[in-house]
Design an enzyme around this catalytic site. Structure first.
Site, PDB file in Angstrom:
ATOM      1  N   SER A  16      26.799  -4.933 -21.469  1.00 15.89           N
ATOM      2  CA  SER A  16      25.691  -3.984 -21.394  1.00 15.89           C
ATOM      3  C   SER A  16      26.053  -2.712 -22.136  1.00 15.89           C
ATOM      4  O   SER A  16      27.212  -2.472 -22.472  1.00 15.89           O
ATOM      5  CB  SER A  16      25.352  -3.659 -19.933  1.00 15.89           C
ATOM      6  OG  SER A  16      26.427  -2.978 -19.314  1.00 15.89           O
ATOM      7  N   ASP A 242      36.547   1.918 -26.717  1.00 14.67           N
ATOM      8  CA  ASP A 242      36.155   2.463 -25.415  1.00 14.67           C
ATOM      9  C   ASP A 242      37.357   2.833 -24.549  1.00 14.67           C
ATOM     10  O   ASP A 242      37.313   3.832 -23.815  1.00 14.67           O
ATOM     11  CB  ASP A 242      35.194   1.524 -24.675  1.00 14.67           C
ATOM     12  CG  ASP A 242      35.670   0.078 -24.598  1.00 14.67           C
ATOM     13  OD1 ASP A 242      36.845  -0.198 -24.895  1.00 14.67           O
ATOM     14  OD2 ASP A 242      34.848  -0.790 -24.235  1.00 14.67           O
TER      15      ASP A 242
END
Length: 494
Positions: A16, A242
């Site tokens: 997501s 990330d």
């Protein structure tokens, strides 16, 4: 009162993504989610792909919503998962959707490459990166082997966050932290290694200019300005990986700490000035990934809540309806250390049934076999905490400073039971939070580019001032020392 500035973060995970507006002022950072959306893995023709245009559309949708609200954003930053990349043709067109790291083409590519092209020790000696079959270098090798037309015709190759920045600005860069996940970057020179590039038929010119986090990539193209209703907003190269953004958000007071980025996977490591590449780091399969401000994230991957999440999918519906705290509370009534596993045993990587895999491991090692959800949960939490101790002790061997503090960040920082177990097991003070570390790191690097903060320590001080850290002190040391010996005996049986 100091006027707040707004920053737009695109934070993309493997399942997501979301867009977030962060405001910085008065020594605090506050965030608001703008949009959330799925990142769908596409299976077609025996391969797995990412829908890069869908991700671009979602960025545009988030930016359009910002314009609709009348918000003035200072800049935009993008972080994503590592290793994957986009091939761009000489005419500036994307050559097919990018392959996803789960693509089966790499299953045998790593061993084939290391046997026939460059040796394992040479690759590690150059890069200091742990061996994972889906690292970019093995993806390139597998694509060359199959005669992949997108790679053969690529004028440029851009890692995922760099590709999305290019779609917004038209400018091609190769951001340092995301490039480090490729297993083709030398952390000493901070450049892609020519020998490794040549080994998979690539040249340095195929990649954009190397940039460090905090660099301005460019401004939104005329087309994107028209599509969104925004002006020429700058796009900043944040820590595109990330985990790099997450570690930048560790609210530490000084360099003497270890971190545990806790979620589906756990990453435990330290932040160092220079890469640590030695026979011992090679033997223990530690990795040296790029960090902000020229630092290195020296870390090891640990299987995290994947074990729990996969078991939860198999449990009956009435169990799945329980909240995590309810189920985990039940687990705390189970006798500790009755069943222990090595969370990083290959048998837990992708079993058909996680429940059966755990039962098989316990049966094979002569232990009590868990049967109830609470027993499985207790087994997983005990085992993860003991694995954390093992890796934490290894980190102590490598760290050029004493380690007494463990910062737990990410979604797992909300798990009070596992946090306490981590403190008990490692003997370190655990500081839990923030949960939203990746987006915070993304926004703070944009703030640095805007000259709102001077360095990572000011960034971390603002983050610490913006959240409530929860402290866990170690207890029951003798009990956990005995449990660790039991864990080692069980793991060594396998």
């Amino acid at each position: 009162m100091e006027k707040k500035k707004l920053f737009f973060a695109v934070d993309l995970g493997a399942t997501s993504g979301r867009t977030i507006v962060g405001s910085i002022g008065d020594g605090r950072c506050d965030m608001e989610e703008v949009t959330r959306f799925p990142n769908n893995l596409i299976e077609q023709g025996g391969h797995y792909y990412w829908d890069i245009h869908a991700l671009y559309f979602e960025m545009i949708r988030g930016l359009r919503e910002v314009a609709r609200r009348g918000l003035t954003i200072t800049s935009i930053g993008i972080d994503t998962w590592g290793v994957d990349f986009v091939c761009i043709g000489s005419d500036g067109a994307i050559l097919r959707n990018p392959r996803a790291y789960r693509d089966p083409i790499t299953f045998d590519a790593m061993d084939d490459y290391l046997t026939h092209v460059v040796t394992r020790s040479d690759v590690y000696g150059i890069t200091g990166i742990q061996f994972l079959n889906f690292n970019s270098i093995f993806q390139f090798y597998a694509m060359r082997r199959e005669g992949n037309s997108a790679l053969e015709n690529a004028a440029k190759i851009l890692f995922i966050p760099d590709a999305l920045s290019w779609m917004l600005t038209g400018n091609e860069v190769c951001e340092y932290t995301i490039a480090s996940t490729s297993q083709m970057l030398d952390p000493r020179t901070k450049q892609l290694d020519e020998r490794l590039l040549q080994s998979v038929g690539l040249t340095r010119s195929k990649f954009g200019r190397m940039v460090q986090p905090g660099t301005v990539i460019g401004v939104l193209t005329d087309e994107v300005q028209r599509l969104t209703g925004l002006g020429p907003v700058p796009v900043i190269a944040v820590a595109g990986h990330d985990t790099g953004s997450a570690v930048a958000a560790v609210p530490a007071k000084d360099e003497q700490f270890a971190y545990l980025s806790s979620g589906t996977w756990s990453l435990m490591g330290i932040e160092t000035k220079d890469a640590i590449i030695s026979d011992l780091s090679y033997e223990r399969n530690f990795t040296n990934e790029g960090g902000v401000e020229g630092t290195t994230r020296f870390l090891k991957n640990i299987c995290g809540m994947w074990l729990y999440e996969r078991c939860r999918l198999e449990w009956p519906e009435d169990v799945r309806k329980l909240s995590h705290p309810e189920l985990q509370g039940q687990a705390m009534t189970i006798e500790p250390f009755r069943s222990l596993i090595n969370p990083d045993d290959p048998m837990f990587a992708a079993p058909t049934s996680m429940i059966q895999a755990i039962q098989h491991y316990c049966r094979e090692t002569g232990q009590t076999v868990p049967e109830t959800p609470a027993e499985f949960c207790r087994c997983i939490f005990d085992s993860l905490a003991l694995r954390y101790r093992q890796v934490f002790m290894w980190l102590k061997d490598f760290a050029p400073f004493p380690l007494d503090v463990l910062h737990i960040i990410g979604g797992g920082s909300l798990n009070k039971y596992l946090n306490q177990f981590a403190a008990n097991s490692t003997g370190a003070t655990v500081l839990a939070g923030p949960q939203e570390c990746t987006a915070l790191g993304n926004i703070m690097m944009q703030a640095k580019a805007a000259n709102m903060v001077k360095d990572i320590w000011e960034m971390r001080a603002i983050i610490a001032n913006s959240i409530d850290l929860v402290k866990y002190e170690p207890h029951d040391q003798q009990v956990w020392d005995a449990a660790y010996q039991k864990y080692l005996n069980i793991v060594n049986k396998k």
